[in-house]
Design a protein around this motif. Structure first.
Motif, short mmCIF file in Angstrom:
data_model
loop_
_atom_site.label_atom_id
_atom_site.label_comp_id
_atom_site.label_asym_id
_atom_site.label_seq_id
_atom_site.Cartn_x
_atom_site.Cartn_y
_atom_site.Cartn_z
N VAL A 122 0.85 -1.20 0.00
CA VAL A 122 0.00 0.00 0.00
C VAL A 122 0.89 1.25 0.00
O VAL A 122 0.66 2.20 -0.77
N VAL A 132 -5.35 3.42 -3.47
CA VAL A 132 -5.60 2.05 -3.01
C VAL A 132 -6.82 1.99 -2.09
O VAL A 132 -6.96 2.81 -1.18
N CYS A 133 -7.66 1.00 -2.34
CA CYS A 133 -8.73 0.65 -1.41
C CYS A 133 -8.34 -0.68 -0.77
O CYS A 133 -8.07 -1.65 -1.47
N ALA A 134 -8.30 -0.70 0.55
CA ALA A 134 -7.96 -1.93 1.28
C ALA A 134 -9.26 -2.60 1.74
O ALA A 134 -10.06 -1.98 2.44
N LEU A 169 -3.28 0.08 7.79
CA LEU A 169 -3.32 0.25 6.34
C LEU A 169 -3.53 1.72 5.96
O LEU A 169 -2.96 2.20 4.98
N ALA A 174 -3.42 3.87 2.61
CA ALA A 174 -4.68 3.47 1.95
C ALA A 174 -5.62 4.67 1.86
O ALA A 174 -5.79 5.41 2.83
#
Ligand code: KIV
Length: 264
Positions: A122, A132-134, A169, A174
């Motif tokens: 990430v 980014v999508c976690a 994250l 993220a």
């Protein structure tokens, strides 16, 4: 006006709910955009929904690139987010390489499933310009490890662990958190405690955005119907009406209702 990652941050800051639906082809991408859907997810759910597979595990990078290109050709005003498929981001090097392929196919954000082991990937993705999508909670690519599609984050230990993973994250960079099939209290807590937009599917009513699989909204999915899905075709009266009804229900806070959420 096109939705960007900044639009999602602004919605969250203003307490405005936003909508997300899966899309896998150009005609639906155009329709969803016209209906005001904020985020279109080219989900690896296409393995089950389009290809008739048992799980998302067999979905390939080539599948995801093909469907991302189909969606991007509609030039939707929605933000386009695409899943990195099973094992395509197992190492940071693979992750950077495959995320670049999806972004070049038309994705504007990538989604990866897992916990804090993804933090380094990430960090490197976001430092290099890839939003980014976690995806936490029920992570379907882990079905063989999970042993079933069950509610996650039940009990205080599991809940604390999930909150810690989400925080880690977000610290790594993220831009968005997606929570699938978690207790409503975990959905509320993570939404309050992380400083980025949170999208929920079966995560209760308090997340900033909601996502569903398009075929579930249209009532044409086969097999087991999870508690968190709702068929909007009845009230919408047509395909377009169903998508508009879903969008409005999310934005008005009418969906999800308690019966779509999990306690514990
Ligand atoms: O692949 C997908 O469609 C997803 C959603 C169910 C969140 O990941």
């Amino acid at each position: 006006m096109s939705t960007t990652i900044q639009s999602l941050r602004d919605y969250r800051a203003n307490g405005q709910k936003f909508s997300c639906l899966t899309a896998y082809d150009a005609p639906f991408a155009g329709l969803l955009s016209d209906c005001g859907i904020d985020v279109q997810l080219v989900g690896d759910s296409l393995g089950m929904v389009l290809q008739g597979r048992e799980s998302t595990v067999p979905v390939s990078m080539e599948d995801m690139i093909y469907h991302t290109e189909c969606v991007a050709r509609a030039r939707p005003e929605s933000l386009v987010m695409t899943d990195l498929p099973f094992m395509s981001y197992a190492t940071t090097e693979q992750c950077l390489h495959n995320a670049a392929r999806l972004m070049q196919a038309g994705a504007q954000m990538v989604k990866i499933e897992g916990t804090d082991w993804m933090a380094e990937s990430v960090r490197q993705l976001t430092e290099r310009g890839v939003p980014v999508c976690a995806h936490l909670g029920l992570t379907p690519q882990f079905i063989n490890k999970l042993g079933g599609y069950r509610v996650q984050g039940k009990g205080s230990e599991a809940a604390e662990r999930m909150v810690a993973h989400a925080r880690r994250l977000v610290e790594a960079g993220a831009d968005v958190i997606l929570l699938e099939c978690v207790t409503a209290s975990v959905g509320t807590r993570i939404t309050r405690e992380v400083g980025v937009p949170v999208i929920g599917i079966g995560a209760g009513p308090d997340t900033d955005g909601q996502v569903l699989v398009l075929q579930d909204v249209l009532g044409i999915s086969r097999g087991h119907k999870p508690r968190f899905v709702k068929d909007f075709l009845q009230e919408g009266g047509s395909v377009e009406g169903a998508v508009r009804a879903y969008d409005q229900a999310v934005k008005n806070g009418e969906f999800p209702e308690n019966r779509h959420s999990f306690s514990g």
